[in-house]
Design an enzyme around this catalytic site. Structure first.
Site, PDB file in Angstrom:
ATOM      1  N   GLY A   1      -2.656  -1.044   3.622  1.00 57.77           N
ATOM      2  CA  GLY A   1      -3.231  -0.132   4.615  1.00 57.77           C
ATOM      3  C   GLY A   1      -2.759   1.296   4.432  1.00 57.77           C
ATOM      4  O   GLY A   1      -1.873   1.582   3.625  1.00 57.77           O
TER       5      GLY A   1
ATOM      6  N   ARG B   1     -12.147  -0.173  -0.439  1.00 63.56           N
ATOM      7  CA  ARG B   1     -11.508  -0.611  -1.674  1.00 63.56           C
ATOM      8  C   ARG B   1     -11.764  -2.098  -1.887  1.00 63.56           C
ATOM      9  O   ARG B   1     -12.113  -2.804  -0.923  1.00 63.56           O
ATOM     10  CB  ARG B   1      -9.993  -0.385  -1.559  1.00 63.56           C
ATOM     11  CG  ARG B   1      -9.619   1.020  -1.158  1.00 63.56           C
ATOM     12  CD  ARG B   1      -8.357   1.042  -0.300  1.00 63.56           C
ATOM     13  NE  ARG B   1      -8.158   2.370   0.297  1.00 63.56           N
ATOM     14  CZ  ARG B   1      -7.438   3.342  -0.250  1.00 63.56           C
ATOM     15  NH1 ARG B   1      -6.829   3.121  -1.391  1.00 63.56           N
ATOM     16  NH2 ARG B   1      -7.329   4.515   0.325  1.00 63.56           N
TER      17      ARG B   1
ATOM     18  N   ASP C   1      -6.123  -2.162  -4.498  1.00 65.03           N
ATOM     19  CA  ASP C   1      -6.226  -1.234  -3.362  1.00 65.03           C
ATOM     20  C   ASP C   1      -6.520   0.187  -3.828  1.00 65.03           C
ATOM     21  O   ASP C   1      -6.781   1.063  -3.011  1.00 65.03           O
ATOM     22  CB  ASP C   1      -4.941  -1.265  -2.520  1.00 65.03           C
ATOM     23  CG  ASP C   1      -3.688  -1.044  -3.359  1.00 65.03           C
ATOM     24  OD1 ASP C   1      -3.435  -1.848  -4.260  1.00 65.03           O
ATOM     25  OD2 ASP C   1      -2.981  -0.056  -3.110  1.00 65.03           O
ATOM     26  N   ASN C   2      -6.477   0.429  -5.129  1.00 66.04           N
ATOM     27  CA  ASN C   2      -6.829   1.747  -5.651  1.00 66.04           C
ATOM     28  C   ASN C   2      -8.142   1.694  -6.428  1.00 66.04           C
ATOM     29  O   ASN C   2      -8.399   2.550  -7.274  1.00 66.04           O
ATOM     30  CB  ASN C   2      -5.705   2.276  -6.549  1.00 66.04           C
ATOM     31  CG  ASN C   2      -4.448   2.583  -5.767  1.00 66.04           C
ATOM     32  OD1 ASN C   2      -4.500   2.855  -4.565  1.00 66.04           O
ATOM     33  ND2 ASN C   2      -3.306   2.533  -6.422  1.00 66.04           N
TER      34      ASN C   2
HETATM   35  P1  AMP Z   1      -0.254   3.954  -3.524  1.00 63.73           P
HETATM   36  O1  AMP Z   1       0.762   3.548  -4.534  1.00 63.73           O
HETATM   37  O2  AMP Z   1      -0.279   5.427  -3.269  1.00 63.73           O
HETATM   38  O3  AMP Z   1      -1.609   3.434  -3.803  1.00 63.73           O
HETATM   39  O4  AMP Z   1       0.230   3.318  -2.152  1.00 63.73           O
HETATM   40  C1  AMP Z   1       0.392   1.939  -1.960  1.00 63.73           C
HETATM   41  C2  AMP Z   1       0.722   1.636  -0.531  1.00 63.73           C
HETATM   42  O5  AMP Z   1       1.969   2.219  -0.139  1.00 63.73           O
HETATM   43  C3  AMP Z   1      -0.286   2.147   0.477  1.00 63.73           C
HETATM   44  O6  AMP Z   1      -0.372   1.220   1.507  1.00 63.73           O
HETATM   45  C4  AMP Z   1       0.352   3.425   0.958  1.00 63.73           C
HETATM   46  O7  AMP Z   1      -0.113   3.800   2.225  1.00 63.73           O
HETATM   47  C5  AMP Z   1       1.822   3.055   0.988  1.00 63.73           C
HETATM   48  N1  AMP Z   1       2.693   4.230   0.859  1.00 63.73           N
HETATM   49  C6  AMP Z   1       2.951   4.935  -0.260  1.00 63.73           C
HETATM   50  N2  AMP Z   1       3.800   5.952  -0.018  1.00 63.73           N
HETATM   51  C7  AMP Z   1       4.095   5.907   1.295  1.00 63.73           C
HETATM   52  C8  AMP Z   1       4.920   6.686   2.168  1.00 63.73           C
HETATM   53  N3  AMP Z   1       5.608   7.748   1.734  1.00 63.73           N
HETATM   54  N4  AMP Z   1       4.970   6.315   3.457  1.00 63.73           N
HETATM   55  C9  AMP Z   1       4.291   5.272   3.920  1.00 63.73           C
HETATM   56  N5  AMP Z   1       3.506   4.488   3.159  1.00 63.73           N
HETATM   57  C10 AMP Z   1       3.397   4.806   1.857  1.00 63.73           C
HETATM   58 MG    MG Z   2      -3.382   3.796  -2.953  1.00 59.67          MG
END
Ligand code: AMP
Ligand code: MG
Length: 493
Positions: free
Chosen positions: A90, A184, A253-254
């Site tokens: 999420g 996604r 999720d991406n």
């Molecule tokens: P990502 O690697 O950017 O695709 O993120 C994967 C998951 O980690 C997603 O659910 C993001 O919302 C969560 N996430 C990444 N960085 C943070 C952060 N600094 N604070 C809270 N959630 C994060």
């Molecule tokens: Mg992401």
């Protein structure tokens, strides 16, 4: 125009997909300030740039003052991260502000990233640093200029806070980004993993209506949804491969169903051609290496297929699996077609002939392991098409193999007829001269973190017209000096 009504948001996701999100607001930050605004994009969206750039605009783009009557929300999704299923991810640091209808009538999500903790934050702080925010801004706008489907950057906002990461302490920032949606593969997985197939059906119907309206009335629309997502992913990844783009974190999720490039965390462009190219610090086994991307997209598609099985054939799982498998298996052939189209265009070949795949594979065989700059090689091929092989040959220590290949390629080119000059011009329109080279990107971001945004803005301007040679920009076409060393990227936006 006042700030209250500047957006005129629509909220189809909020009204039609109850349960797929949590209504939420951005964290209060001390000093929101718009440091970069995408004027052309604001104009396309019919937004008033002066209002966006104002203090009120900054508060709005920080998610602090949602316009009256709107529901900003954190979206729920699951996902396979590096192959492991996580039932709840999420928006942990993002908020969907609402949807905008652009001048052409198309619907766009406006999303903030870095706007504070949400119920999905787990251990994270919900924040983003200025470096990664500007990185996403730059990379996504470069991809757009290259013609690749992608989320767009509308604005970068600093928050007046500091953000701490293992490798840095930086100014806090938020990116306001625009996407045709943020649905996604992981959004489908969220309720599928809980066995709630009626919720998955709701999402499928919403997705079809929003992204594939031609399928709305089809009896087999869930199966065709899978096929349509497959086609977009195949085209997208073929495009990435044709420009040397390494996404770096192709988790489900991406992966969006609309087929846009999303989540510019650890992505980077390859320098020397090498299928094993990896930049991300966390991709230790090279799952998302350059050369693995086509197969990973298919793997992600199979995860989407699994979520759709109960919809495809509700009373006959075996039949559903058979139908879905056929759709997923067709990916390989479709990807190959899209990839061959891209590479043919890079080589100036307008017709498709039976021997092309062999000619193309032979070329990549010559390039593999020689550390030849991918971007420069293809750009310089147009000189060879115009009659001067020297710029290409200079990229190779041993010239024999590439000379042999160029003989065969030029013979094939000439066989097509037409004049060499216009063919070479067409090659220059698909082989970029300016890409976001890692050392240039890093220098621009380092300067920005030190408060100097000029190098970032200049690089943005260079990358806005990647195919068009301009005076004084030669330095942006050069490889990193040896002293730059190998490049490592981080997810920590
Ligand atoms: P990502 O690697 O950017 O695709 O993120 C994967 C998951 O980690 C997603 O659910 C993001 O919302 C969560 N996430 C990444 N960085 C943070 C952060 N600094 N604070 C809270 N959630 C994060
Ligand atoms: Mg992401």
């Amino acid at each position: 125009m006042s700030v209250e009504n500047i957006f005129g948001f629509e909220q189809s996701y909020a009204t039609e997909l109850e349960g797929f999100y949590v209504p939420w607001q951005g964290a209060s930050v001390p000093e929101p300030r718009v440091v970069q605004l995408n004027h052309p994009l604001a104009a396309e969206l019919g937004l008033d740039a002066d209002v966006l750039a104002s203090d009120d605009g900054a508060r709005l783009l920080a998610g602090m003052d949602p316009p009256a009557g709107t529901t900003p929300l954190a979206q729920a999704y699951a996902g396979h991260q590096f192959g492991n299923f996580v039932p709840q991810l999420g928006d942990g640091r993002a908020l969907l502000l609402g949807e905008l209808i652009d001048r052409a009538g198309a619907r766009w999500d406006l999303q903030l990233k870095g706007s504070g903790r949400t119920p999905f934050s787990r251990g994270g702080d919900g924040k983003a640093g200025l470096g990664p925010v500007l990185r996403e801004y730059l990379m996504s706008e470069a991809m757009h200029a290259l013609g690749v489907p992608t989320t767009r950057a509308l604005a970068a906002i600093t928050t007046g806070e500091e953000v701490r990461r293992p490798q840095s302490v930086e100014p806090g920032a938020i990116i306001a980004r625009v996407a045709s949606s943020h649905i996604r593969v992981g959004t489908f997985q969220f309720f599928a993993a809980r066995g709630e197939s009626e919720r998955v059906r709701l999402l499928a119907e919403y997705t079809i209506a929003r992204h594939f309206p031609d399928l709305v009335d089809a009896d087999d629309r869930y199966l065709r949804l899978l096929g349509a997502v497959r086609d977009r992913q195949a085209a997208l990844v073929a495009h990435w491969m044709s420009i040397g783009f390494v996404h770096g974190v192709m988790n489900t999720d991406n992966t969006t169903v609309a087929g846009e490039t999303i989540d510019y965390g650890p992505c980077a462009f390859m320098d020397g051609y090498d299928l094993g190219t990896v930049f991300s610090s966390i991709d230790r086994h090279g799952r998302y290496a350059y050369g693995n991307q086509p197969a990973i997209a298919q793997w992600n598609l199979a995860r989407l297929a699994e979520t759709l099985l109960p919809l495809i054939e509700p009373d006959d799982e075996e039949r559903a699996i058979e139908l879905a498998t056929t759709e997923v298996d067709a990916y390989a052939g479709i990807y190959l077609e899209r990839w061959l189209e891209r590479v043919r265009a890079k080589l100036g070949l307008l017709e498709a002939l039976p021997g092309d795949e062999e000619l193309i594979r032979e070329l990549f065989g010559v390039l593999e392991g020689k550390d030849v700059d991918f971007t420069a090689f293809f750009r310089r091929l147009s000189s060879a098409a115009r009659g001067d092989r020297t710029p290409v040959r200079m990229l190779f220590r041993e010239k024999g193999e590439i000379d042999g290949w160029m003989d065969r390629w030029l013979t094939r080119l000439e066989g097509e007829g037409g004049d060499a000059a216009s063919r070479a011009d067409a090659m220059d329109r698909v082989n970029p001269l300016y890409i976001p080279r890692n050392h240039n990107v890093q220098a621009a971001l380092d300067a920005a973190i030190d408060g100097e945004l000029e190098p970032f803005r200049r690089l943005l301007t260079v990358l806005a017209r990647p195919f068009e040679e301009r005076d004084g920009l030669g330095a942006f076409t050069e490889r990193a000096p040896d002293s730059f060393g190998s490049y490592t990227t981080f997810c920590g936006t």
